[in-house]
Design an enzyme around this catalytic site. Structure first.
Site, PDB file in Angstrom:
ATOM      1  N   ALA A  65      36.035  30.700  39.112  1.00  0.00           N
ATOM      2  CA  ALA A  65      36.196  32.030  38.511  1.00  0.00           C
ATOM      3  C   ALA A  65      36.097  33.058  39.633  1.00  0.00           C
ATOM      4  O   ALA A  65      35.502  32.784  40.687  1.00  0.00           O
ATOM      5  CB  ALA A  65      35.093  32.259  37.489  1.00  0.00           C
ATOM      6  N   GLU A 132      28.486  26.477  41.245  1.00  0.00           N
ATOM      7  CA  GLU A 132      27.913  27.695  40.663  1.00  0.00           C
ATOM      8  C   GLU A 132      26.429  27.842  41.002  1.00  0.00           C
ATOM      9  O   GLU A 132      25.892  28.947  41.074  1.00  0.00           O
ATOM     10  CB  GLU A 132      28.079  27.691  39.135  1.00  0.00           C
TER      11      GLU A 132
HETATM   12  N1  CO8 Z   1      36.365  34.177  43.735  1.00  0.00           N
HETATM   13  C1  CO8 Z   1      36.890  35.209  44.410  1.00  0.00           C
HETATM   14  N2  CO8 Z   1      37.443  35.062  45.644  1.00  0.00           N
HETATM   15  C2  CO8 Z   1      37.441  33.844  46.192  1.00  0.00           C
HETATM   16  C3  CO8 Z   1      36.910  32.727  45.524  1.00  0.00           C
HETATM   17  C4  CO8 Z   1      36.346  32.928  44.229  1.00  0.00           C
HETATM   18  N3  CO8 Z   1      35.862  31.929  43.493  1.00  0.00           N
HETATM   19  N4  CO8 Z   1      37.034  31.636  46.332  1.00  0.00           N
HETATM   20  C5  CO8 Z   1      37.638  32.070  47.459  1.00  0.00           C
HETATM   21  N5  CO8 Z   1      37.884  33.390  47.384  1.00  0.00           N
HETATM   22  C6  CO8 Z   1      38.510  34.252  48.381  1.00  0.00           C
HETATM   23  C7  CO8 Z   1      37.576  34.550  49.532  1.00  0.00           C
HETATM   24  O1  CO8 Z   1      36.697  35.614  49.207  1.00  0.00           O
HETATM   25  C8  CO8 Z   1      38.568  34.884  50.633  1.00  0.00           C
HETATM   26  O2  CO8 Z   1      39.009  36.202  50.430  1.00  0.00           O
HETATM   27  P1  CO8 Z   1      38.964  37.259  51.679  1.00  0.00           P
HETATM   28  O3  CO8 Z   1      39.924  36.662  52.682  1.00  0.00           O
HETATM   29  O4  CO8 Z   1      39.460  38.529  51.072  1.00  0.00           O
HETATM   30  O5  CO8 Z   1      37.584  37.278  52.174  1.00  0.00           O
HETATM   31  C9  CO8 Z   1      39.759  33.969  50.340  1.00  0.00           C
HETATM   32  O6  CO8 Z   1      39.604  33.577  48.980  1.00  0.00           O
HETATM   33  C10 CO8 Z   1      39.756  32.715  51.203  1.00  0.00           C
HETATM   34  O7  CO8 Z   1      38.493  32.093  51.053  1.00  0.00           O
HETATM   35  P2  CO8 Z   1      37.603  31.612  52.292  1.00  0.00           P
HETATM   36  O8  CO8 Z   1      37.839  32.512  53.479  1.00  0.00           O
HETATM   37  O9  CO8 Z   1      36.196  31.481  51.817  1.00  0.00           O
HETATM   38  O10 CO8 Z   1      38.286  30.192  52.586  1.00  0.00           O
HETATM   39  P3  CO8 Z   1      37.602  28.921  53.250  1.00  0.00           P
HETATM   40  O11 CO8 Z   1      38.704  27.959  53.503  1.00  0.00           O
HETATM   41  O12 CO8 Z   1      36.728  29.319  54.392  1.00  0.00           O
HETATM   42  O13 CO8 Z   1      36.609  28.332  52.115  1.00  0.00           O
HETATM   43  C11 CO8 Z   1      36.041  27.645  49.869  1.00  0.00           C
HETATM   44  C12 CO8 Z   1      37.139  27.799  50.942  1.00  0.00           C
HETATM   45  C13 CO8 Z   1      35.055  26.558  50.303  1.00  0.00           C
HETATM   46  C14 CO8 Z   1      36.720  27.241  48.565  1.00  0.00           C
HETATM   47  C15 CO8 Z   1      35.279  28.993  49.701  1.00  0.00           C
HETATM   48  O14 CO8 Z   1      36.243  30.017  49.511  1.00  0.00           O
HETATM   49  C16 CO8 Z   1      34.340  29.022  48.533  1.00  0.00           C
HETATM   50  O15 CO8 Z   1      33.255  28.469  48.617  1.00  0.00           O
HETATM   51  N6  CO8 Z   1      34.731  29.696  47.416  1.00  0.00           N
HETATM   52  C17 CO8 Z   1      33.882  29.882  46.255  1.00  0.00           C
HETATM   53  C18 CO8 Z   1      33.749  28.624  45.455  1.00  0.00           C
HETATM   54  C19 CO8 Z   1      32.819  28.849  44.260  1.00  0.00           C
HETATM   55  O16 CO8 Z   1      31.664  29.160  44.412  1.00  0.00           O
HETATM   56  N7  CO8 Z   1      33.370  28.678  43.046  1.00  0.00           N
HETATM   57  C20 CO8 Z   1      32.630  28.867  41.836  1.00  0.00           C
HETATM   58  C21 CO8 Z   1      32.817  30.272  41.321  1.00  0.00           C
HETATM   59  S1  CO8 Z   1      31.798  30.652  39.923  1.00  0.00           S
HETATM   60  C22 CO8 Z   1      32.611  29.925  38.612  1.00  0.00           C
HETATM   61  O17 CO8 Z   1      33.640  29.336  38.755  1.00  0.00           O
HETATM   62  C23 CO8 Z   1      31.961  30.083  37.286  1.00  0.00           C
HETATM   63  C24 CO8 Z   1      32.691  29.315  36.216  1.00  0.00           C
HETATM   64  C25 CO8 Z   1      32.331  29.824  34.859  1.00  0.00           C
HETATM   65  C26 CO8 Z   1      33.467  29.749  33.903  1.00  0.00           C
HETATM   66  C27 CO8 Z   1      34.808  29.948  34.584  1.00  0.00           C
HETATM   67  C28 CO8 Z   1      35.906  30.160  33.650  1.00  0.00           C
HETATM   68  C29 CO8 Z   1      37.241  30.309  34.350  1.00  0.00           C
END
Ligand code: CO8
Length: 258
Positions: A65, A132
């Site tokens: 999300a 999460e």
């Molecule tokens: N939300 C918003 N932006 C994101 C997300 C996210 N979940 N994941 C990545 N991005 C963005 C980053 O902020 C970044 O943007 P910017 O360049 O503007 O800073 C861009 O995508 C690229 O990401 P990274 O630079 O971090 O890329 P990496 O290759 O270094 O890392 C990862 C990749 C490991 C996937 C890393 O981006 C990461 O850890 N992302 C978050 C993963 C996460 O925590 N997901 C869980 C989110 S909470 C959730 O899903 C709750 C679910 C509840 C119900 C959902 C219903 C749909």
């Protein structure tokens, strides 16, 4: 209908929906989820579509999300709007089969979205996770429930409590995904599976989806009864006569969804 955050393409009775927010690794914001649910409902209602594929990019199916969108919300906000409830009900209400074709990250809501599809075909680069816990929250769209039913308590606890990622090979071993293929072959494999499904009688396809999904909701005896009644009901269709007749006549069945 034109969408901003997804691409939709229908070919040979298969609707391909590609999540398209590359700048955020396909993070699921309100707009994307709403467009996705609308595209799925359109496909469900269309005579031209017999199977649906949901996919992302090579790097990310969906990284969860959208954290930016959620970060400032309060309990009152998310509880009042019942965050993600309506949209997930729209997605699980789709009656045609949905295949998730997953490459790269399928995290948090991304993993949960893949699990809401009917089965998952993964590329060898796929990484599944429920991170999460690292954000001070927990899964909100099936990560503690569907994942536990798919891979069992021990692995689900491990994934949910440590937030670790599971590679494709382990995900297949654990029963989360149905097949793993090299990344370059992912879309061919998913399209091939979708086309196979598209050839069947849509009546038996929809009844089968309904029966398998029922197994997650009811005790075994009820599920078996439900299955048997659906099986019986298919004998009211022309497609049952055609399917069995074609086998006996040693020819290909021509189903007409009647
Ligand atoms: N939300 C918003 N932006 C994101 C997300 C996210 N979940 N994941 C990545 N991005 C963005 C980053 O902020 C970044 O943007 P910017 O360049 O503007 O800073 C861009 O995508 C690229 O990401 P990274 O630079 O971090 O890329 P990496 O290759 O270094 O890392 C990862 C990749 C490991 C996937 C890393 O981006 C990461 O850890 N992302 C978050 C993963 C996460 O925590 N997901 C869980 C989110 S909470 C959730 O899903 C709750 C679910 C509840 C119900 C959902 C219903 C749909």
């Amino acid at each position: 209908m034109a969408f901003e955050t997804i691409n939709v393409d229908v070919q040979d009775h298969v609707c391909l929906i590609k999540l398209n927010r590359p700048e955020a690794l396909n993070a699921l914001n309100t707009e994307l989820l709403s467009e996705l649910a609308t595209a799925l409902e359109d496909a469900d209602a269309s005579d031209k579509v017999r199977c649906i594929i949901v996919t992302g990019s090579e790097k990310a199916f969906a990284a969860g999300a959208d954290i930016k969108e959620m970060s400032e919300k309060s309990f009152v906000d998310v509880y009042s709007e019942d965050l993600f409830a309506k949209v997930s009900n729209r997605i699980i209400g789709i009656r045609k089969p949905i295949i998730a074709a997953v490459s790269g990250y399928a995290l948090g809501g991304g993993c949960e979205l893949a699990m809401m599809c009917d089965f998952i075909i993964a590329s060898d680069t796929a990484k599944f996770g429920q991170p999460e816990i690292n954000l001070g929250v927990m899964p909100g769209m099936g990560g503690s429930q569907r994942l536990t039913r798919f891979i069992g308590k021990s692995k689900a606890m491990d994934m949910n409590l440590t937030g670790r990622f599971m590679e494709a090979e382990e995900a297949e071993r654990a029963g989360l995904v149905s097949r793993v293929v090299p990344a370059k072959k992912l879309m061919d494999e998913a399209t091939g599976a979708a086309q196979k499904i598209a050839e069947k009688s849509q009546l038996s396809v929809m009844a089968t989806k309904e029966a398998v999904n029922r197994s997650y909701e009811v005790p075994l005896a009820e599920g078996l009864l439900y299955e048997r009644r659906l099986f019986h009901s298919l004998f009211a269709t022309e497609d049952q006569k055609e399917g069995m007749g074609a086998f006996l006549e040693k020819r290909e069945a021509q189903f007409r969804d009647k």
